[in-house]
Design a protein around this motif. Structure first.
Motif, PDB file in Angstrom:
ATOM      1  N   LYS A  21     146.293  34.771  -9.457  1.00  0.00           N
ATOM      2  CA  LYS A  21     146.221  35.436 -10.744  1.00  0.00           C
ATOM      3  C   LYS A  21     147.293  36.512 -10.833  1.00  0.00           C
ATOM      4  O   LYS A  21     147.663  37.126  -9.820  1.00  0.00           O
ATOM      5  CB  LYS A  21     144.841  36.046 -10.962  1.00  0.00           C
ATOM      6  CG  LYS A  21     143.744  35.013 -11.219  1.00  0.00           C
ATOM      7  CD  LYS A  21     142.479  35.660 -11.756  1.00  0.00           C
ATOM      8  CE  LYS A  21     141.468  34.594 -12.175  1.00  0.00           C
ATOM      9  NZ  LYS A  21     140.268  35.189 -12.787  1.00  0.00           N
TER      10      LYS A  21
ATOM     11  N   PRO B  22     145.358  33.515 -14.835  1.00  0.00           N
ATOM     12  CA  PRO B  22     146.016  32.601 -13.891  1.00  0.00           C
ATOM     13  C   PRO B  22     147.504  32.482 -14.204  1.00  0.00           C
ATOM     14  O   PRO B  22     147.926  32.547 -15.356  1.00  0.00           O
ATOM     15  CB  PRO B  22     145.288  31.273 -14.114  1.00  0.00           C
ATOM     16  CG  PRO B  22     143.987  31.648 -14.741  1.00  0.00           C
ATOM     17  CD  PRO B  22     144.259  32.857 -15.561  1.00  0.00           C
TER      18      PRO B  22
ATOM     19  N   GLN C  48     144.709  29.298  -7.481  1.00  0.00           N
ATOM     20  CA  GLN C  48     143.822  30.423  -7.650  1.00  0.00           C
ATOM     21  C   GLN C  48     144.571  31.720  -7.912  1.00  0.00           C
ATOM     22  O   GLN C  48     143.950  32.732  -8.209  1.00  0.00           O
ATOM     23  CB  GLN C  48     142.959  30.597  -6.402  1.00  0.00           C
ATOM     24  CG  GLN C  48     141.951  29.471  -6.197  1.00  0.00           C
ATOM     25  CD  GLN C  48     141.132  29.670  -4.941  1.00  0.00           C
ATOM     26  OE1 GLN C  48     141.546  30.384  -4.029  1.00  0.00           O
ATOM     27  NE2 GLN C  48     139.976  29.027  -4.884  1.00  0.00           N
TER      28      GLN C  48
END
Length: 784
Positions: A22, A65, A20
């Motif tokens: 980023k 990402p 997850q």
């Protein structure tokens, strides 16, 4: 067992967090040779098929990402640059692109991101490079940015050789013309035949035709946003040109290498010098005309996050008349002045702030004398402006913009003074008006789905006329009956309103899309023109207790399609615009006393404009160019004009066609051609004449019931660039141009000529005045 379970959960949690995670890549896109920021350059992530554009200072930010990506940097007229990046943490990266002009053997295969024309929400938005404009045919050898914009669909020329323009049925005052954020109220030299923008000092030109984002306000029809060059931060350079009627010189270089730079540019005509031999011993000895302008810009980066810019413009036209046969003399100067101070600050890697302090002024004056009598008349407008704007590139790739601005206006409709002998004339010039104007906005540009992108914004604008001001009441004969005084700072009348803005793009395929927009706008200052005026004396006036603000709703719908691997861009756009509180002079108006408030002679009505614009643009290859065609209608309806019936506006033009072609034959020769055709402007003509007390009196048609003859012409040009076997610091080119190749006698205006008397009869003829036959020109351009 517990230890294994905890270890397993920890690993799963770590994997989830990593998946997850980023990161943000941000930085600036600049020209590799000069260090100039590139506005609206594209940053594209190939693997994710997402991208962003740089803002007005070359800054970009993308959040994605973590992973390995091909990051593609591109800009029109520059070689595309691809960087392979392994992004685990947020990264700052400044891209430096090499311009096509700087390349020798490298062929520029891609000059913009694939399908950019169909991917964005922009409608009616045109960006042009100065190099592209310099290849087009020009009049008198002077490159003109505004005339190049007139070749686009939806943009109409104000007349033969004129740099004034109308956009989608709007008046000339409904175009917001900006130079480094400063408003330019009169963008023309030589009574409108040349624009005030020196192409050597300009970096970027953007035209927005009606579908304006919320960050712009104050006008109904369009925005022309011109950015000046910043100067070369690496080394000193100079460029210039010598033409038939004007010459120019630009010098640029570093203030401190890689940190700051400056650019200084000047231009002057020598029409007065060329005319002198013909008027030296004649009746008009000492008469002449010339214009000049100067641009200055400096910038300095105190750090990677702090940048300061200072820019300014000063231009003047001067017309001087002397008559050897009489004692009458006249001098008429007019022009613009602007100054802009800007400070950029970068908060983190997503939030960008720009703060600006702006001054701009337009002045017109007339000075005349005969024997011992002298008279001076002056008018103008002066603004002080402060604004702050924020760009926030959110983690979910929403691009938020918000900001606020405030402007203090000073309007000087007419100021008169004079003297005769020892007696001075100093009347009470009580017509000066003051006003506050402010606006606050927020907008968001985001992609909701792969097929749906939205740019939504909301703007609130406020305007207030303030004192000191005398408000008068009048009887039916316009005699003053009462007065009210408003002290300095007190509010005479205020207005305000919400301005929603919405642009939407629906993707149909990778190379086609449908776009739609809805825009509400208010305009609080107005340019009221008199058709009989031949000098730049048109007055800018504010909204007052008598003059209400103009407002408009515009609806647009367009289909965009790219063909043959993006070599050709096509579009069809239709629009409808409804305008309220349009301003004209009353029927039969003629200028009288300069101390009379012009508000007494205004009438108010509404307008509509609708049409379709067709555009085909070939962007790649040796042969480039475009075809633009507009089919349009523009109507006005005033209760006090034309018996309350609708009539076509002066700039109602049914058909407008432009064909532009450029062929790069070799590295030495580039050829260009332009053909334009336009339906004639609407005019009012006399239909009958009567003798009233021995005076010939005309009876006129309904308003704008007739048309001038259609306008059309062909222009050709060739640019020759000598090539040397060995590298030379001195570079040069010759630009040859022919304006109006087949010498079409296009109408500039019509007038009525009457001859005879009551006993012998009277002959009345309508005659046409044309000003420009075939006009060859040559310009020598150089740089070192």
């Amino acid at each position: 067992m517990r230890l294994c379970i905890l270890t397993f959960l920890f690993c799963c949690f770590s994997i989830l967090i990593f998946a997850q995670k980023k990161v943000t890549i941000s930085g600036y896109v600049r020209d590799k040779q000069s260090g100039e920021a590139l506005i609206a350059a594209t940053v594209y992530i190939k693997e994710l098929e997402i991208g962003a554009q740089t803002n007005n200072y070359g800054f970009y930010s993308l959040t994605l990402p973590s992973g390995q990506y091909n990051v593609i940097y591109s800009y029109i007229g520059y070689a595309t640059q691809t960087e392979v990046m392994s992004l685990v943490e947020s990264k700052h990266f400044d891209a430096e692109l090499l311009s096509k002009a700087a390349l020798k053997e490298v062929e520029v295969l891609a000059t913009s991101r694939k399908d950019e024309n169909v991917k964005t929400t922009e409608m009616g938005t045109i960006s042009m490079s100065v190099e592209q404009i310099k290849n087009l045919p020009v009049i008198f050898g002077e490159v003109d940015i505004l005339k190049a914009l007139q070749l686009m669909p939806g943009v109409q020329s104000a007349g033969e050789g004129n740099s004034g323009f109308y956009v989608r049925g709007g008046g000339p005052d409904q175009n917001l013309v900006l130079l480094d954020d400063a408003v330019v109220y009169n963008p023309g030299h030589l009574f409108g035949f040349f624009s005030v923008f020196n192409s050597d000092a300009v970096k970027n030109i953007t035209l927005i035709k009606g579908s304006m984002p919320a960050s712009y306000g104050g006008r109904l029809s369009s925005v022309v946003d011109v950015s000046m060059k910043e100067g070369n931060v690496n080394e000193y350079h100079a460029q210039g040109g010598i033409g038939l009627i004007a010459s120019r010189l630009t010098i640029e270089g570093p203030l401190e290498k890689h940190k700051g730079s400056f650019v200084l540019s000047g231009r002057r005509t020598y029409l007065d010098v060329l005319m002198q031999p013909f008027t030296k011993n004649g009746s008009f000895s000492g008469s002449g005309y010339y214009f000049y302008d100067a641009n200055l810009k400096a910038n300095f980066a105190f750090s990677q996050r702090d940048h300061v810019y200072l820019s300014g413009y000063f231009g003047r036209d001067k017309f001087k008349f002397n008559s050897a046969g009489s004692s009458f003399k006249a001098e008429i100067p007019w022009g613009n002045s602007t100054a802009t101070l800007r400070y950029n600050h970068l908060f983190g890697d997503r939030l960008f702030m720009n703060t600006s302090l702006i001054y701009n002024e337009y002045q017109f004056s007339f000075g005349g004398s005969q024997s011992d009598f002298e008279l001076k008349l002056s008018s103008g407008i002066k603004d002080w402006n402060g604004k702050v704007d924020f760009d926030y590139f959110a983690a979910n790739n929403h691009h938020f913009k918000w900001g606020l601005n405030y402007t203090h206006h000073k309007f000087i409709p007419n100021q008169i003074s004079g003297k005769t002998g020892d007696t001075e004339l100093k009347p009470n010039n009580a017509l000066i008006k003051y006003a506050h104007e402010a606006g606050v906005y927020v907008q968001d540009d985001f992609e909701l789905f792969d097929w749906l992108r939205i740019n939504a914004g909301l703007r609130y604008s406020f305007f207030a006329q303030r004192g000191p001001y005398w408000r008068y009441s009048y009887d039916m004969n316009q005699n003053k009956t009462d007065s009210t005084y408003y002290s300095a700072g007190s509010i005479v009348k205020n207005y305000g309103g919400l301005e929603p803005r919405l642009n939407v793009r629906f993707s149909l395929s990778p190379t086609s899309s449908i776009k739609a927009s809805v825009v509400k706008s208010y305009q609080y200052i107005h340019l009221v023109t008199n058709n009989g005026t031949t000098l730049p004396t048109d007055l800018w006036v504010p909204s007052t207790y008598v003059v209400q603000p103009q407002s408009a709703w515009q609806y647009s719908l367009g289909y965009f399609q790219n063909l043959w691997d993006n070599k050709v861009e096509t579009s069809v756009e239709v629009y409808y615009k409804y305008m309220k509180n349009q301003i004209e002079y009353r029927e039969g108006y003629t200028p009288t006393s300069p101390t009379r408030d012009p508000e007494l002679d205004y009438v108010f009505g509404n307008g509509t404009a609708y049409g379709a614009e067709f555009f085909i643009n070939k962007t790649k290859g040796k042969f480039t160019g475009w075809i633009g065609y507009t089919l349009s209608w523009t109507w006005r309806k005033f209760p006090q004009l034309n018996n309350g019936e609708s009539y076509p506006a002066k700039y109602d033009r049914r058909h407008d066609l432009s064909i532009v072609a450029t062929y790069e034959h070799s590295k030495r020769w580039t050829f260009s051609g332009v053909f334009v055709y336009g339906s004639g402007n609407a005019i009012t003509l006399p239909t009958n004449y009567y003798f009233v007390e021995q005076q010939l009196t005309p009876e006129y048609s309904k308003l704008n019931a007739y048309r001038l003859f259609p306008y059309h012409r062909l222009d050709l040009s060739a640019v020759y660039t000598p090539k040397h076997k060995k590298p030379h610091r001195w570079k040069s080119s010759w630009a040859f141009s022919i304006y109006n190749v087949y010498s079409r006698q296009n109408p500039y205006f019509l007038y009525v000529d009457s001859r005879g008397n009551t006993s012998q009869g009277v002959e009345v003829k309508v005659k046409q005045v044309s000003i420009f036959p075939i006009l060859p020109s040559i310009t020598y351009n150089f740089s070192f």
